[in-house]
Design an enzyme around this catalytic site. Structure first.
Site, mmCIF file in Angstrom:
data_model
loop_
_atom_site.group_PDB
_atom_site.id
_atom_site.type_symbol
_atom_site.label_atom_id
_atom_site.label_comp_id
_atom_site.label_asym_id
_atom_site.label_seq_id
_atom_site.Cartn_x
_atom_site.Cartn_y
_atom_site.Cartn_z
ATOM 1 N N TRP A 90 3.329 13.077 0.681
ATOM 2 C CA TRP A 90 4.232 12.030 1.208
ATOM 3 C C TRP A 90 3.405 10.984 1.969
ATOM 4 C CZ3 TRP A 90 5.023 10.291 6.186
ATOM 5 C CH2 TRP A 90 6.130 9.462 6.393
ATOM 6 N N HIS A 91 2.338 11.442 2.637
ATOM 7 C CA HIS A 91 1.534 10.521 3.452
ATOM 8 C C HIS A 91 0.754 9.519 2.613
ATOM 9 C CE1 HIS A 91 2.444 13.392 6.636
ATOM 10 N NE2 HIS A 91 2.206 12.406 7.464
ATOM 11 N N GLY A 92 0.394 9.884 1.422
ATOM 12 C CA GLY A 92 -0.351 8.923 0.609
ATOM 13 C C GLY A 92 -0.800 9.516 -0.696
#
Lengths: 320, 482
Positions: free
Chosen positions: B325-327
């Site tokens: 989700w962060h990247g």
């Protein structure tokens, strides 16, 4: 609600009062003295010279980037290093020098990479200090520059109060401060020559490219040429690590510059030096670096047949 | 528009005054005003992406209404799938497409073949991961019949685009935030004053601690192979504080701003670096995301029910998805994987919920056992943060191998001593303030009656002056890129 709004207004009024004090408080820090060097540089630009003039324009990468006597000796010119601070923004820097351009001047502009990205063209905190020393330049500011000034007034005021208090505390005298900053007769910085280099952090260059910078450089170039002068663009020096990590952005910039038709001296990679040739930032060269960069400029000017141009102008001046 | 910018300093008071001038029995005018200013706030970066928010809001609004009009299970499921496809589809195109294309092309090289994948030349819309998750929670909650769909389109659009938390959270649940858009707002002096204090504390964390730490961190992570292990350890410690202060600072400003407008957002950070084990850390770090994954992924997967293999599978899924989700980078996946590895032993031993109370409750200082637990937890989070911050997994592994070399015992080298000293001093101030305020909502939460007016105002004044004079260069918030 009323109580909250009144308290907020009182708090921020007190704060604005503090900022107003900061704007008018006298200050004489090293930073202030450094910015005041533009006054001397303006005097150099005003002086008459029987020799052809070469003006070096840029940010502190130019102040700490060249040793002008070598250029004078090589081409028999009068060289003036007009540069002070990158933070004025390239627009301000060019506007400031424009009234001093004379017929047949050779102008070498060496902008810093930050001038090509984001709002670098319009400067930062330093712009306010530039205006303190040259208030007549206020009339040249555009809306973006006014925004820069407004944005930075709080920080500027607080820093001024801080330096005022510290000068009272440590009893700095103007002379002691000035001793820390020594320029030669051309306007090149030389006070750091005997000092050991500091630890420097390489920095990545780039950001949102601003095409306006090249537009302004082109019109400045046209202005110099209209005065019968010659205009050169050159890239700033950068340490190799910063260069490597920024290479993609720099190459794109190089392509854009070459499209303008302006005469470009050298290439960005030619001016990427070892980190130990920089003094305290990736823009400020040591004595060794300054001499090396100056010799590169001399070679580049020779490559572009500057001597031939000088001879031609000498003849035309004589005929006139 | 950044919270730490001049634009926002002008924007917020104007919004505040006009917003409360519009206060009457019906919140419609205030909601409509919030919608307009939220779109201005977001459009300040790139107005083109406003269409994405508007489309996502409109689609979920319609889907919500349609879902409530039918009891047919298959139809409801189809509508939910449509909502998921739209929201995850946006994320897939804008955030993950290039990652999958590159990874697919790289995988082909293993078989001795290579091709140039088709890449999209698009920029990531700011905050897309936040608002898509917020609208997704709305659709899922309606599907599960936990929430009635919104019939007020203005309130719903204002809920999705609510500017304080639009670009970096907290990721609000519709069940908490949406009803607040239907209710009449009442101005509370205490709430607004505390909101201002929380904004000030958030700005301190972001501009003083995070932005000054960034100078040292950027240098260390860029030139890690030129530094000693001790410097790399310091780089890791500073990054831990940078990311905490950057992100929790944003949340504090968001929550404080919402309080000024009469809203209550959920707490997003609860002093996570005082955690005594990694399970407690995850109950205190980015709470709105952790609980989102818990409620909408972990529990639907079966949660901690079933045999150990089943539980382990679920833990890996939730942490790896959270990392992703962060990247779109393998480093975030590695970060999630490592946290799962830390968490699994606690879960298997049944010790993942032993530290749920206040830390060192009733004591001024922690005892030695608590200090050791906090120290070990902090150290293992630093190792995980190295993966999070590094450009690639090989860089992270190299960084860690230098960190644990003999040079760990050499004296550290610092390239910008002044900034390093400023950051170090303020990290100490932060830790002390947060330790003594650890049972509060934020570092500056005070009981005004207990502190004389002159001291309070001097403190606020001092903090504002500090923000201006010592605040690092205006950096964008790290979580904007997610």
């Amino acid at each position: 609600m009323k109580k909250f709004i009144i308290k907020s207004i009182v708090f921020f009024s007190l704060f604005i009062l503090l900022l107003a004090i900061g704007v008018f408080v006298p200050s004489k820090s090293v930073r202030d003295v450094y910015h005041q060097s533009i006054i001397t540089k303006h005097q150099y630009l005003d002086q008459n010279s029987d020799k052809q003039r070469l003006l070096l324009i840029g940010g502190s990468n130019v102040t700490y980037g060249f040793y002008s006597p070598l250029i004078e000796e090589k081409f028999d010119l009068k060289v003036i290093n007009t540069a002070v601070h990158v933070g004025y923004g390239l627009k301000y820097i060019m506007d400031d020098i424009k009234p001093y351009i004379r017929k047949n001047d050779i102008v070498v502009i060496v902008p810093e990479y930050v001038h090509f990205y984001n709002d670098g063209l319009y400067g930062n905190l330093a712009l306010i200090q530039g205006l303190y020393t040259s208030p007549e330049n206020i009339k040249n500011l555009n809306l973006n520059q006014v925004g820069t000034v407004l944005k930075n007034i709080p920080r500027h005021s607080i820093l001024k109060i801080r330096s005022f208090l510290s000068s009272k505390l440590y009893k700095d005298t103007q002379k002691e401060v000035e001793k820390k900053l020594v320029f030669n007769k051309n306007g090149d910085m030389i006070s750091h020559w005997e000092m050991p280099p500091k630890n420097i952090t390489p920095k990545k260059r780039g950001g949102t490219y601003n095409p306006k910078t090249l537009e302004l450089i082109s019109s400045f170039s046209d202005y110099v040429m209209s005065k019968g002068g010659i205009f050169y663009f050159s890239f700033p020096s950068l340490d190799r690590t910063s260069f490597t990590i920024s290479e993609e952005a720099i190459k794109k910039l190089e392509v854009e510059i070459n499209k303008t038709g302006i005469t470009v001296l050298g290439t960005p990679s030619r001016y990427s030096f070892a980190l130990n040739e920089f003094y305290d930032t990736v823009n400020h060269l040591t004595k060794k670096g300054q001499i090396k960069r100056t010799n590169y400029l001399i070679n580049d000017l020779e490559t572009h047949k500057i001597q031939k141009w000088l001879r031609r102008h000498e003849i035309s001046n004589r005929n006139n | 528009m950044l919270f730490n910018s001049l634009e926002f300093t002008i924007f917020l008071p104007i919004v505040f005054i006009l917003y409360w001038l519009l206060n009457n029995n019906k919140p419609t005018y205030q909601n409509f005003f919030l919608l307009i200013v939220s779109y201005i706030f977001y459009g300040w970066w790139d107005y083109r992406f406003l269409s994405l928010i508007a489309f996502s809001s409109f689609a979920d609004y319609l889907i919500g209404l349609k879902m409530s009009q039918t009891d047919n299970k298959n139809k409801r499921k189809l509508l939910l799938i449509t909502s998921i496809c739209i929201n995850i589809g946006f994320l897939g195109v804008f955030k993950y497409y290039n990652f999958f294309a590159d990874s697919f092309a790289e995988a082909f090289t293993l078989f001795g073949r290579s091709f140039d994948p088709f890449r999209l030349h698009i920029i990531l819309p700011v905050g897309i991961s936040f608002y898509t998750f917020q609208t997704l929670s709305y659709s899922i909650d309606i599907y599960k019949k936990k929430l009635a769909p919104s019939k007020d389109i203005i309130a719903f659009f204002a809920f999705v685009s609510f500017f304080p938390q639009l670009v970096a959270g907290p990721i609000e649940r519709a069940t908490n935030l949406l009803p607040q858009f239907y209710a009449k707002r009442v101005f509370s002096y205490q709430k607004a004053a505390d909101g201002m204090r929380q904004i000030l504390w958030g700005l301190f964390k972001k501009m003083i601690v995070a932005d000054n730490c960034a100078v040292f961190v950027n240098d260390v992570f860029l030139n890690y192979n030129e530094y000693s292990g001790s410097t790399l350890l310091l780089g890791g410690v500073f990054f831990a504080f940078q990311i905490y202060c950057d992100f929790s600072g944003y949340s504090d400003i968001a929550i404080g701003t919402s309080r000024l407008l009469g809203f209550n957002l959920m707490k997003n950070f609860s002093f996570p670096y005082f955690s005594r084990d990694i399970a407690e850390f995850w109950r205190r770090w980015h709470i709105s995301l952790s609980t989102w994954f818990r409620d909408y992924l972990y529990i639907p997967l079966g949660g901690s029910k079933g045999n150990n293999w089943f539980k382990i599978r679920n833990i890996f899924i939730i942490f790896i998805v959270s990392g992703f989700w962060h990247g779109a980078n393998w480093t975030f996946i590695a970060w999630g994987f490592l946290n799962a590895l830390y968490f699994i032993p606690l879960m298997l031993l049944g010790k993942n919920r032993i530290n749920t109370g206040n830390i060192a409750e009733g004591r001024v200082l922690p005892n030695l056992t608590t200090i050791a637990q906090i120290g070990v937890t902090f150290f293992i989070t630093i190792i995980a943060w190295i993966f999070f911050r590094s450009a690639s997994i090989s860089n992270a592994l190299e960084y860690i191998s230098i960190l644990f070399s003999k040079s760990l015992f050499a004296s550290p080298e610092v390239s910008s001593p002044k900034t390093f000293m400023i950051a170090s001093c303020f990290i100490i101030v932060l830790v002390l303030v947060e330790w003594f305020q650890r049972d509060k909502e934020h570092g500056l939460e005070i009981t005004p009656e207990k502190i004389p007016f002159s001291i309070r105002w001097s403190l606020y004044f001092f903090l504002v002056v500090l923000l201006i004079s010592v605040g690092g260069k205006q950096e964008a918030f790290i979580y904007f890129q997610f």
